[in-house]
Write a protein that holds these residues in place. Structure first.
Motif, PDB file in Angstrom:
ATOM      1  N   ALA A 170      21.991   7.824   0.955  1.00 10.91           N
ATOM      2  CA  ALA A 170      20.599   8.254   0.878  1.00 10.91           C
ATOM      3  C   ALA A 170      20.494   9.577   0.121  1.00 10.91           C
ATOM      4  O   ALA A 170      19.571   9.778  -0.677  1.00 10.91           O
ATOM      5  CB  ALA A 170      20.014   8.395   2.280  1.00 10.91           C
ATOM      6  N   ASP A 171      21.442  10.482   0.366  1.00 15.17           N
ATOM      7  CA  ASP A 171      21.459  11.760  -0.339  1.00 15.17           C
ATOM      8  C   ASP A 171      21.603  11.535  -1.842  1.00 15.17           C
ATOM      9  O   ASP A 171      20.889  12.133  -2.656  1.00 15.17           O
ATOM     10  CB  ASP A 171      22.603  12.620   0.195  1.00 15.17           C
ATOM     11  N   ARG A 172      22.514  10.656  -2.241  1.00 16.21           N
ATOM     12  CA  ARG A 172      22.705  10.353  -3.657  1.00 16.21           C
ATOM     13  C   ARG A 172      21.467   9.669  -4.236  1.00 16.21           C
ATOM     14  O   ARG A 172      21.071   9.927  -5.379  1.00 16.21           O
ATOM     15  CB  ARG A 172      23.930   9.470  -3.834  1.00 16.21           C
ATOM     16  N   HIS A 173      20.855   8.802  -3.439  1.00 13.93           N
ATOM     17  CA  HIS A 173      19.648   8.093  -3.869  1.00 13.93           C
ATOM     18  C   HIS A 173      18.528   9.091  -4.154  1.00 13.93           C
ATOM     19  O   HIS A 173      17.815   8.983  -5.162  1.00 13.93           O
ATOM     20  CB  HIS A 173      19.240   7.117  -2.762  1.00 13.93           C
ATOM     21  N   ILE A 174      18.373  10.083  -3.287  1.00 20.89           N
ATOM     22  CA  ILE A 174      17.350  11.104  -3.465  1.00 20.89           C
ATOM     23  C   ILE A 174      17.612  11.902  -4.735  1.00 20.89           C
ATOM     24  O   ILE A 174      16.698  12.183  -5.518  1.00 20.89           O
ATOM     25  CB  ILE A 174      17.302  12.028  -2.235  1.00 20.89           C
ATOM     26  N   ARG A 175      18.877  12.272  -4.956  1.00 23.78           N
ATOM     27  CA  ARG A 175      19.220  13.018  -6.166  1.00 23.78           C
ATOM     28  C   ARG A 175      18.922  12.201  -7.425  1.00 23.78           C
ATOM     29  O   ARG A 175      18.435  12.726  -8.435  1.00 23.78           O
ATOM     30  CB  ARG A 175      20.702  13.404  -6.143  1.00 23.78           C
ATOM     31  N   GLU A 176      19.206  10.908  -7.376  1.00 18.59           N
ATOM     32  CA  GLU A 176      18.958  10.054  -8.532  1.00 18.59           C
ATOM     33  C   GLU A 176      17.461   9.875  -8.768  1.00 18.59           C
ATOM     34  O   GLU A 176      16.998   9.884  -9.913  1.00 18.59           O
ATOM     35  CB  GLU A 176      19.624   8.690  -8.318  1.00 18.59           C
ATOM     36  N   LEU A 177      16.689   9.723  -7.690  1.00 19.66           N
ATOM     37  CA  LEU A 177      15.240   9.617  -7.840  1.00 19.66           C
ATOM     38  C   LEU A 177      14.667  10.871  -8.489  1.00 19.66           C
ATOM     39  O   LEU A 177      13.782  10.795  -9.348  1.00 19.66           O
ATOM     40  CB  LEU A 177      14.586   9.390  -6.475  1.00 19.66           C
ATOM     41  N   ARG A 178      15.188  12.033  -8.072  1.00 12.81           N
ATOM     42  CA  ARG A 178      14.714  13.282  -8.672  1.00 12.81           C
ATOM     43  C   ARG A 178      15.077  13.348 -10.151  1.00 12.81           C
ATOM     44  O   ARG A 178      14.278  13.794 -10.984  1.00 12.81           O
ATOM     45  CB  ARG A 178      15.309  14.471  -7.926  1.00 12.81           C
ATOM     46  N   ARG A 179      16.289  12.907 -10.489  1.00 10.95           N
ATOM     47  CA  ARG A 179      16.719  12.924 -11.884  1.00 10.95           C
ATOM     48  C   ARG A 179      15.840  12.008 -12.731  1.00 10.95           C
ATOM     49  O   ARG A 179      15.395  12.374 -13.827  1.00 10.95           O
ATOM     50  CB  ARG A 179      18.184  12.492 -11.990  1.00 10.95           C
ATOM     51  N   LEU A 180      15.548  10.806 -12.212  1.00  6.77           N
ATOM     52  CA  LEU A 180      14.725   9.853 -12.946  1.00  6.77           C
ATOM     53  C   LEU A 180      13.284  10.337 -13.072  1.00  6.77           C
ATOM     54  O   LEU A 180      12.644  10.141 -14.106  1.00  6.77           O
ATOM     55  CB  LEU A 180      14.756   8.486 -12.242  1.00  6.77           C
ATOM     56  N   ARG A 181      12.788  10.983 -12.023  1.00  4.88           N
ATOM     57  CA  ARG A 181      11.420  11.521 -12.085  1.00  4.88           C
ATOM     58  C   ARG A 181      11.317  12.604 -13.149  1.00  4.88           C
ATOM     59  O   ARG A 181      10.362  12.646 -13.918  1.00  4.88           O
ATOM     60  CB  ARG A 181      11.012  12.061 -10.716  1.00  4.88           C
ATOM     61  N   GLU A 182      12.311  13.489 -13.224  1.00  6.64           N
ATOM     62  CA  GLU A 182      12.299  14.541 -14.237  1.00  6.64           C
ATOM     63  C   GLU A 182      12.432  13.948 -15.635  1.00  6.64           C
ATOM     64  O   GLU A 182      11.766  14.406 -16.579  1.00  6.64           O
ATOM     65  CB  GLU A 182      13.430  15.533 -13.966  1.00  6.64           C
ATOM     66  N   LEU A 183      13.285  12.929 -15.786  1.00  7.39           N
ATOM     67  CA  LEU A 183      13.445  12.269 -17.077  1.00  7.39           C
ATOM     68  C   LEU A 183      12.131  11.623 -17.511  1.00  7.39           C
ATOM     69  O   LEU A 183      11.735  11.716 -18.676  1.00  7.39           O
ATOM     70  CB  LEU A 183      14.551  11.213 -16.986  1.00  7.39           C
ATOM     71  N   ARG A 184      11.435  10.969 -16.565  1.00  3.64           N
ATOM     72  CA  ARG A 184      10.152  10.344 -16.877  1.00  3.64           C
ATOM     73  C   ARG A 184       9.125  11.397 -17.280  1.00  3.64           C
ATOM     74  O   ARG A 184       8.343  11.192 -18.208  1.00  3.64           O
ATOM     75  CB  ARG A 184       9.668   9.548 -15.668  1.00  3.64           C
ATOM     76  N   GLU A 188       7.203  11.488 -20.892  1.00  3.35           N
ATOM     77  CA  GLU A 188       5.740  11.469 -20.984  1.00  3.35           C
ATOM     78  C   GLU A 188       5.234  12.685 -21.740  1.00  3.35           C
ATOM     79  O   GLU A 188       4.280  12.587 -22.521  1.00  3.35           O
ATOM     80  CB  GLU A 188       5.139  11.425 -19.573  1.00  3.35           C
ATOM     81  N   ALA A 189       5.896  13.825 -21.523  1.00  2.00           N
ATOM     82  CA  ALA A 189       5.491  15.032 -22.241  1.00  2.00           C
ATOM     83  C   ALA A 189       5.751  14.887 -23.729  1.00  2.00           C
ATOM     84  O   ALA A 189       4.941  15.306 -24.561  1.00  2.00           O
ATOM     85  CB  ALA A 189       6.240  16.244 -21.678  1.00  2.00           C
ATOM     86  N   ALA A 190       6.902  14.269 -24.074  1.00  2.00           N
ATOM     87  CA  ALA A 190       7.231  14.067 -25.485  1.00  2.00           C
ATOM     88  C   ALA A 190       6.256  13.089 -26.132  1.00  2.00           C
ATOM     89  O   ALA A 190       5.835  13.269 -27.282  1.00  2.00           O
ATOM     90  CB  ALA A 190       8.664  13.565 -25.621  1.00  2.00           C
ATOM     91  N   ALA A 191       5.885  12.027 -25.387  1.00  2.00           N
ATOM     92  CA  ALA A 191       4.971  11.025 -25.931  1.00  2.00           C
ATOM     93  C   ALA A 191       3.569  11.587 -26.123  1.00  2.00           C
ATOM     94  O   ALA A 191       2.837  11.184 -27.025  1.00  2.00           O
ATOM     95  CB  ALA A 191       4.916   9.813 -25.005  1.00  2.00           C
ATOM     96  N   ALA A 192       3.193  12.523 -25.278  1.00  2.00           N
ATOM     97  CA  ALA A 192       1.850  13.094 -25.364  1.00  2.00           C
ATOM     98  C   ALA A 192       1.705  14.048 -26.540  1.00  2.00           C
ATOM     99  O   ALA A 192       0.585  14.373 -26.945  1.00  2.00           O
ATOM    100  CB  ALA A 192       1.514  13.821 -24.063  1.00  2.00           C
ATOM    101  N   GLY A 193       2.837  14.486 -27.110  1.00  2.00           N
ATOM    102  CA  GLY A 193       2.794  15.401 -28.239  1.00  2.00           C
ATOM    103  C   GLY A 193       2.591  16.831 -27.784  1.00  2.00           C
ATOM    104  O   GLY A 193       2.518  17.120 -26.587  1.00  2.00           O
ATOM    105  N   PRO A 194       2.485  17.732 -28.724  1.00  2.00           N
ATOM    106  CA  PRO A 194       2.343  19.151 -28.368  1.00  2.00           C
ATOM    107  C   PRO A 194       1.030  19.417 -27.643  1.00  2.00           C
ATOM    108  O   PRO A 194       0.040  18.732 -27.845  1.00  2.00           O
ATOM    109  CB  PRO A 194       2.388  19.859 -29.730  1.00  2.00           C
ATOM    110  N   ALA A 195       1.060  20.403 -26.792  1.00  2.00           N
ATOM    111  CA  ALA A 195      -0.138  20.784 -26.056  1.00  2.00           C
ATOM    112  C   ALA A 195      -1.171  21.377 -27.018  1.00  2.00           C
ATOM    113  O   ALA A 195      -0.814  21.923 -28.065  1.00  2.00           O
ATOM    114  CB  ALA A 195       0.216  21.807 -24.983  1.00  2.00           C
TER     115      ALA A 195
END
Length: 262
Positions: A170-184, A188-195
């Motif tokens: 579960a600890d590893r699962h939580i770490r992976e979810l956080r990594r995937l959330r940050e990657l997403r 999304e920030a890259a796809a949205a282009g510059p602010a």
């Protein structure tokens, strides 16, 4: 009488493990997953508190999240920092490289005379603790500290030993979810282009600038906005000053280049 299985565990214990496994796999919010796990443990073992601690043994520092069963808030971090400084029995136990779940009374003969015991009993009614290391985690050593009124039995210790791999996963699962959330988030920030560029134009000044970029004269802008040409020119003077320009053409070009107007 429930059927007993290996290691003194009951059929209900294995049902709990299956339910917890499914709950972890179906949960996709890493920030609330430990709370979900703690709620299951509170019900299964009649706990007063569940604390997930991450301890940097080299720096003698730690941080934690705790539930009783509601969140204990940021105050639990101060408690864990103090326990590290006080050399709570579980700290040297983790430092020794031991990985097996352990009842604190097995680590010290002065538990009931200690400040750890007094504070835990005063704040939460806890009279005994059980530690479950989470081996294999990168960086600081992680672990769960379970507290309750009354002692932990050998059955409880066997149960903790059996669910330890699940908690580690579960600890590893939580770490992976956080990594995937940050990657997403980064994708999304890259796809949205510059602010959009920052500027300090007021809404009315921005409106005047947009109309100027559309080719309207000061008089035309005045008619469109139902204001006087004098007021339009006053707005334009402020726009020129803020954009560092001094005429209509350079102002429109600067605004377009900065992305302020289409």
């Amino acid at each position: 009488m429930p059927e007993r299985q290996g290691h003194g565990l009951r059929a209900w214990d294995y049902e709990f493990m299956l339910d917890l496994t499914m709950a972890v796999l179906e949960h996709d919010d890493p920030e609330s997953l430990w709370h979900l796990v703690s709620a299951h443990l509170v019900d299964a073992l009649g706990l007063n508190t569940v604390v997930f601690a991450s301890i940097d043994l080299r720096r003698a520092r730690g941080e934690a999240r705790g539930w009783a069963p509601r969140s204990l808030g940021q105050g639990v971090n101060e408690v864990v920092q103090r326990r590290v400084r006080q050399h709570h029995p579980l700290v040297p136990y983790l430092a020794s490289g031991a990985h097996h779940p352990v009842i604190v009374r097995e680590l010290t003969d002065r538990w009931r005379e200690s400040a750890w015991y007094s504070e835990a009993r005063r704040d939460f009614g806890t009279t005994q603790q059980l530690g479950i290391p989470l081996p294999g985690a990168d960086g600081p050593q992680g672990g769960l500290v379970l507290g309750r009124t009354g002692d932990f039995s050998e059955h409880d210790l066997a149960f903790a030993t059996r669910i330890q791999p699940l908690l580690t996963a579960a600890d590893r699962h939580i770490r992976e979810l956080r990594r995937l959330r940050e990657l997403r988030r980064l994708r999304e920030a890259a796809a949205a282009g510059p602010a959009p560029p920052r500027h300090d134009l007021t809404p009315r000044e921005l409106t005047v600038l947009v109309l100027l970029a559309e080719g309207l004269t000061a008089s035309g802008i005045a008619r469109r906005l139902a204001i006087s040409p004098h007021t339009v020119n006053r707005h334009l003077e402020k726009v020129y000053r803020k954009l560092g320009t001094n005429n209509r053409v350079s102002t429109v070009l600067t605004a377009k280049h900065a992305g302020i107007v289409p």
